[in-house]
Design a protein around this motif. Structure first.
Motif, PDB file in Angstrom:
ATOM      1  N   HIS A  23     -30.098   3.926  -5.867  1.00 18.66           N
ATOM      2  CA  HIS A  23     -30.961   4.977  -6.401  1.00 18.66           C
ATOM      3  C   HIS A  23     -30.867   4.924  -7.921  1.00 18.66           C
ATOM      4  N   HIS A  25     -32.966   6.051 -11.431  1.00 22.63           N
ATOM      5  CA  HIS A  25     -34.119   6.761 -11.983  1.00 22.63           C
ATOM      6  C   HIS A  25     -34.963   5.815 -12.827  1.00 22.63           C
ATOM      7  N   GLU A  54     -34.683  16.692  -8.738  1.00 22.98           N
ATOM      8  CA  GLU A  54     -34.335  16.207  -7.401  1.00 22.98           C
ATOM      9  C   GLU A  54     -33.710  17.297  -6.538  1.00 22.98           C
ATOM     10  N   HIS A 120     -28.690  13.393  -5.376  1.00 28.62           N
ATOM     11  CA  HIS A 120     -29.951  12.690  -5.574  1.00 28.62           C
ATOM     12  C   HIS A 120     -30.822  12.770  -4.325  1.00 28.62           C
TER      13      HIS A 120
HETATM   14 ZN   LIG Z   1     -31.486  10.806  -8.675  1.00 27.48          ZN
END
Ligand SMILES: [Zn+2]
Length: 178
Positions: A23, A25, A54, A120
């Motif tokens: 993950h 960004h 998020e 997240h």
């Molecule tokens: Zn995130």
């Protein structure tokens, strides 16, 4: 034969998940597969790329931002341009939001076992298409970064009868060979 191709696709994509699943960004993952006349496009993106947060939406503005993002994600022709000669028709869009559609009623239960504000979240979208002339599918133009400016890079993987490929797409370099 069809089953074999499916197995190859699955193997290729699980390899992708291991290599690129993180993950991050600003980055999204895209998987494009052609199997006969079926075209499958899967998008996985941090929610931050879409709305800039998020956590479950708490304000009307955040709920609206999420609903707007979901509407844009369902607007296939705005995000992807396919060769007209392939004669593809969108059959289905499956959108998997961490809090259900537009983050509305289920805002509490879903993510909050993990409980932390800083956890997240990802959005998954699966587009299914049928193409009358799949041999004409030689590229797809991906306008995700144009539509979602926070999504500066799209890591794309393809699995087609021509083989497997990968590319990193941006707002200006947005054509993915198939
Ligand atoms: Zn995130």
């Amino acid at each position: 034969m069809k089953r074999m191709l499916a197995a190859v696709l699955a193997a290729g994509f699980s390899g992708l998940a291991q290599a690129h699943g993180a993950h991050e960004h600003g980055v999204a993952d895209l998987q494009v597969a052609i199997d006969g006349g079926q075209l499958s496009i899967e998008l996985k993106t941090p929610l931050d790329n879409l709305v800039g947060f998020e956590h479950a939406p708490r304000t009307d503005a955040q709920r609206k931002a999420l609903a707007d993002a979901e509407a844009r994600l369902r607007d296939f022709p705005r995000l992807f341009v396919l060769p007209a000669a392939a004669a593809c028709e969108l059959k289905d869009v499956e959108l998997e939001s961490p809090w259900g559609s537009a983050g509305a009623e289920r805002a509490h239960d879903h993510k909050h076992d993990h409980g932390r504000e800083d956890s997240h979240s990802d959005m998954h979208v699966h587009y299914s298409l049928e193409c009358a002339a799949p041999a004409a599918l030689n590229e797809v133009q991906v306008k995700l970064s144009e539509t979602f400016p926070r999504m500066s890079r799209v890591r794309a993987e393809t699995a087609t009868p021509r083989g497997q490929g990968s590319a990193t797409l941006t707002k200006t370099r947005n054509k993915l060979p198939l």
